[in-house]
Scaffold this motif. Structure first.
Motif, PDB file in Angstrom:
ATOM      1  N   GLU A   1      17.591   1.499  -6.538  1.00  0.00           N
ATOM      2  CA  GLU A   1      16.239   1.749  -7.012  1.00  0.00           C
ATOM      3  C   GLU A   1      15.576   0.466  -7.505  1.00  0.00           C
ATOM      4  O   GLU A   1      14.401   0.219  -7.228  1.00  0.00           O
ATOM      5  N   GLN A   2      16.350  -0.353  -8.224  1.00  0.00           N
ATOM      6  CA  GLN A   2      15.791  -1.587  -8.762  1.00  0.00           C
ATOM      7  C   GLN A   2      15.365  -2.554  -7.665  1.00  0.00           C
ATOM      8  O   GLN A   2      14.378  -3.272  -7.823  1.00  0.00           O
ATOM      9  N   LEU A   3      16.082  -2.568  -6.574  1.00  0.00           N
ATOM     10  CA  LEU A   3      15.722  -3.481  -5.486  1.00  0.00           C
ATOM     11  C   LEU A   3      14.422  -3.065  -4.815  1.00  0.00           C
ATOM     12  O   LEU A   3      13.661  -3.917  -4.361  1.00  0.00           O
ATOM     13  N   ILE A   4      14.155  -1.786  -4.769  1.00  0.00           N
ATOM     14  CA  ILE A   4      12.870  -1.333  -4.226  1.00  0.00           C
ATOM     15  C   ILE A   4      11.734  -1.837  -5.105  1.00  0.00           C
ATOM     16  O   ILE A   4      10.698  -2.273  -4.605  1.00  0.00           O
ATOM     17  N   ASP A   5      11.939  -1.832  -6.413  1.00  0.00           N
ATOM     18  CA  ASP A   5      10.912  -2.342  -7.331  1.00  0.00           C
ATOM     19  C   ASP A   5      10.586  -3.810  -7.069  1.00  0.00           C
ATOM     20  O   ASP A   5       9.444  -4.237  -7.220  1.00  0.00           O
ATOM     21  N   VAL A   6      11.576  -4.578  -6.672  1.00  0.00           N
ATOM     22  CA  VAL A   6      11.386  -6.014  -6.441  1.00  0.00           C
ATOM     23  C   VAL A   6      10.510  -6.274  -5.216  1.00  0.00           C
ATOM     24  O   VAL A   6       9.860  -7.317  -5.115  1.00  0.00           O
ATOM     25  N   LEU A   7      10.454  -5.324  -4.300  1.00  0.00           N
ATOM     26  CA  LEU A   7       9.700  -5.533  -3.060  1.00  0.00           C
ATOM     27  C   LEU A   7       8.210  -5.744  -3.290  1.00  0.00           C
ATOM     28  O   LEU A   7       7.508  -6.221  -2.403  1.00  0.00           O
ATOM     29  N   GLU A   8       7.730  -5.422  -4.478  1.00  0.00           N
ATOM     30  CA  GLU A   8       6.322  -5.673  -4.804  1.00  0.00           C
ATOM     31  C   GLU A   8       6.046  -7.167  -4.988  1.00  0.00           C
ATOM     32  O   GLU A   8       4.902  -7.595  -4.941  1.00  0.00           O
ATOM     33  N   THR A   9       7.088  -7.951  -5.192  1.00  0.00           N
ATOM     34  CA  THR A   9       6.958  -9.370  -5.512  1.00  0.00           C
ATOM     35  C   THR A   9       7.343 -10.226  -4.322  1.00  0.00           C
ATOM     36  O   THR A   9       8.425 -10.066  -3.762  1.00  0.00           O
ATOM     37  N   LYS A  10       6.465 -11.128  -3.927  1.00  0.00           N
ATOM     38  CA  LYS A  10       6.831 -12.092  -2.887  1.00  0.00           C
ATOM     39  C   LYS A  10       7.675 -13.187  -3.535  1.00  0.00           C
ATOM     40  O   LYS A  10       7.456 -13.566  -4.686  1.00  0.00           O
ATOM     41  N   VAL A  11       8.627 -13.704  -2.771  1.00  0.00           N
ATOM     42  CA  VAL A  11       9.495 -14.767  -3.262  1.00  0.00           C
ATOM     43  C   VAL A  11       9.301 -15.979  -2.369  1.00  0.00           C
ATOM     44  O   VAL A  11       9.484 -15.884  -1.150  1.00  0.00           O
TER      45      VAL A  11
END
Length: 167
Positions: A1-11
């Motif tokens: 679940e936490q990794l899906i949240d990160v998808l909002e952020t470009k790296v």
């Protein structure tokens, strides 16, 4: 679940994607897809059916980072304990840097490996790790393959063990 949240952020100006491969309970799959939809990142999440193990290495090599972030405790030891650490080495054998949940055990055995990146799964931690991976990807990938080929493989461990048994 936490990794899906990160998808909002470009790296490093790159859009991250998440691909999960393997069996998944339908309710859990739906909850992950719903979370992705709520965050507007549905296009960056893919959940695929399992594949024969003999084909997995070839498929794995098409990705950029292996994810071995199962959380310690709870039922993980019963559900994943026998196979979860294998994923770490399978990813490394495919030349992938590996994102690991930061545990004392993994730190003890993998902290010296430049292809092992530890995270507490906060967005900041994942972004920092992925940014570090992007900046040094080619060298990290080569190092992972080298470590598996030269040291972290059945033959090298078995040969050391059999020599001790026979001595």
């Amino acid at each position: 679940e936490q990794l899906i949240d990160v998808l909002e952020t470009k790296v490093n100006n790159r859009q991250l994607t998440l691909t999960l491969i393997g069996p998944i309970q339908s309710g859990y799959k739906e909850s992950l897809l719903k979370r992705a939809e709520q965050l507007g990142v549905t296009n960056y999440v893919s959940i695929k059916e399992g594949v024969p193990y003999s084909k997995l290495h070839h498929i794995t090599r098409a990705f950029d980072v292996g994810i071995a972030t199962h959380l310690p405790g709870k039922k993980a030891i019963y559900n994943l304990g026998a196979t979860s650490s294998n994923k770490i080495y399978e990813y490394a054998a495919a030349g992938l840097p590996v994102l690991l949940f930061d545990t004392e055990h993994y730190q003890q055995y993998l902290a010296e490996r430049d292809w092992a990146f530890f995270t507490d799964l906060t967005c900041e931690s994942v972004v920092t790790s992925v940014s570090n991976i992007i900046e040094r990807y080619e060298g990290i990938s080569a190092s992972a393959i080298r470590d598996i080929t030269n040291e972290l493989n059945y033959d090298s461990v078995f040969n050391q063990t059999i020599d001790q048994i026979l001595a």
